[in-house]
Design a protein around this motif. Structure first.
Motif, PDB file in Angstrom:
ATOM      1  N   UNK A 187       0.820  -1.208   0.000  1.00 17.02           N
ATOM      2  CA  UNK A 187       0.000   0.000   0.000  1.00 17.02           C
ATOM      3  C   UNK A 187       0.855   1.260   0.000  1.00 17.02           C
ATOM      4  N   UNK A 188       0.416   2.256  -0.754  1.00 17.16           N
ATOM      5  CA  UNK A 188       1.055   3.573  -0.730  1.00 17.16           C
ATOM      6  C   UNK A 188      -0.051   4.616  -0.569  1.00 17.16           C
ATOM      7  N   UNK A 189       0.262   5.814  -0.081  1.00 18.12           N
ATOM      8  CA  UNK A 189      -0.776   6.829   0.118  1.00 18.12           C
ATOM      9  C   UNK A 189      -1.498   7.163  -1.180  1.00 18.12           C
ATOM     10  N   UNK A 190      -2.800   7.396  -1.125  1.00 18.92           N
ATOM     11  CA  UNK A 190      -3.565   7.703  -2.337  1.00 18.92           C
ATOM     12  C   UNK A 190      -2.974   8.865  -3.124  1.00 18.92           C
ATOM     13  N   UNK A 191      -2.779   8.648  -4.410  1.00 21.50           N
ATOM     14  CA  UNK A 191      -2.293   9.693  -5.299  1.00 21.50           C
ATOM     15  C   UNK A 191      -0.810   9.961  -5.253  1.00 21.50           C
TER      16      UNK A 191
END
Length: 354
Positions: A299-303
């Motif tokens: 997972x990575x931060x949205x955007x």
């Protein structure tokens, strides 16, 4: 028992429709009487199941949002007549639009269940949350894709009847990817909400050297724009637009991939994450919903395209890490096997009866 799934249209190429037909075929295979209703005819019908064991119905041949008042009254009459002709049971309405449309049309003999295939964050950003607040609390059950989203809806939409049922895998592959093909895979409609421009940019910034390529599977209005974007990012010769691939050939596509990328603006529980995981392919995704988190991607931060690029580059350069994450993804995907999800549907129906 009798289970009726009602969709705005049931045969468009999309996640809601794919899940609906998978569940319908699975429940029918267990001996239940199952019907799939499309309130409208799909503009370009897609056949999900070659030999369906369930009944299929289309109420109106007009496309969505193309009905006048008279046509709407005729459609409502057909809905009532169809439900009167079906043995009483459960009516599963697959979206807020369908719940609102069928409000007042269902016979009392049908127990109403409302699904929502999106996330709480997406619903909050559009009209869906208001519609869910207005209609879903009056249903026998309100069904969401993850425990996180079910809790958020129960808290913020004041739903006393929230339930969690994930999307299912239509099939379980016996083979796993060897993870040695230098290929990142993206799967979905080439439309704005899927934000394949971000996946192209992340691939370009990842540092993954040739012969690594990004293969995009899907069709849509953004094709020309995405080709131009790949050229501007300097990877036009390494982004391969594959077009639409028939469902029976998708397993081979996962087996030929080493990483899957998901850069959508919003998602509920994308089947593509489950399918790639079942094939032992690790994935990178924006953290946009509880459903995405439940599938277990990196997972990575949205955007955050740079963070996404860093993870793509890390996995492209570390085969051992790909194998570790791929094995974890396959183990996690076990929970989404069709039989397990069908068990949970039958448990929910039994709960409603109690």
């Amino acid at each position: 028992m009798t289970v009726v799934f009602a969709c705005l249209d049931a045969d468009t190429l999309g996640g809601v429709q794919q899940v609906t037909h998978t569940l319908a075929q699975g429940l029918a295979g267990r001996g239940h009487e199952v019907h799939v209703i499309g309130l409208h005819q799909a503009a370009t019908p897609f056949r999900y199941v070659e030999r369906p064991h369930y009944h299929r119905h289309v109420i109106s041949r007009s496309p969505v949002r193309a009905q006048g008042r008279l046509a709407r009254r005729r459609s409502d009459r057909r809905v009532r007549e169809l439900f009167r002709a079906i043995r009483p049971g459960y009516a599963v309405m697959t979206s807020p639009s369908v719940v609102a449309r069928l409000s007042g049309l269902l016979p009392a003999a049908f127990r109403p269940v409302g699904q929502y295939h999106g996330s709480y964050d997406h619903a909050r950003g559009c009209w869906h949350l208001a519609s869910i607040r207005r209609h879903y609390g009056r249903l026998d059950q309100a069904v969401f894709l993850s425990a996180d989203d079910a809790w958020l809806f129960s808290e913020h939409a004041l739903l006393p009847n929230a339930w969690t049922l994930p999307n299912p895998l239509a099939a379980w592959p016996e083979e796993m990817s060897s993870l040695d093909t230098p290929r990142v895979l993206g799967v979905g409609r080439l439309e704005g909400v899927k934000r394949f421009d971000r996946l192209i940019s992340a691939f370009a910034r990842s540092g993954a050297p040739p012969p690594w390529e990004l293969h995009l599977i899907g069709e849509g209005a953004e094709l020309a724009r995405l080709r131009a974007h790949a050229d501007r990012e300097g990877v036009g010769d390494r982004v391969v637009f594959r077009g639409l691939v028939p469902s029976e050939r998708m397993s081979a596509e996962y087996l030929g991939a080493s990483v899957l990328g998901l850069t959508s603006e919003h998602e509920g529980l994308p089947v593509v994450l489950l399918e790639s995981g079942a094939h032992g392919v690790p994935s990178v995704a924006f953290d946009v919903s509880g459903g995405v988190r439940s599938a277990g991607p990196v997972l990575v931060p949205p955007g955050d395209v740079d963070a996404f690029a860093a993870e793509l580059g890390r996995l492209a350069g570390d085969e051992e890490e790909r194998r570790r994450l791929g094995a974890d993804a396959r183990a996690r995907a076990e929970a989404f096997r069709l039989d397990h999800v069908l068990d949970r549907w039958e448990s929910m129906f039994a709960h409603i009866e109690r």
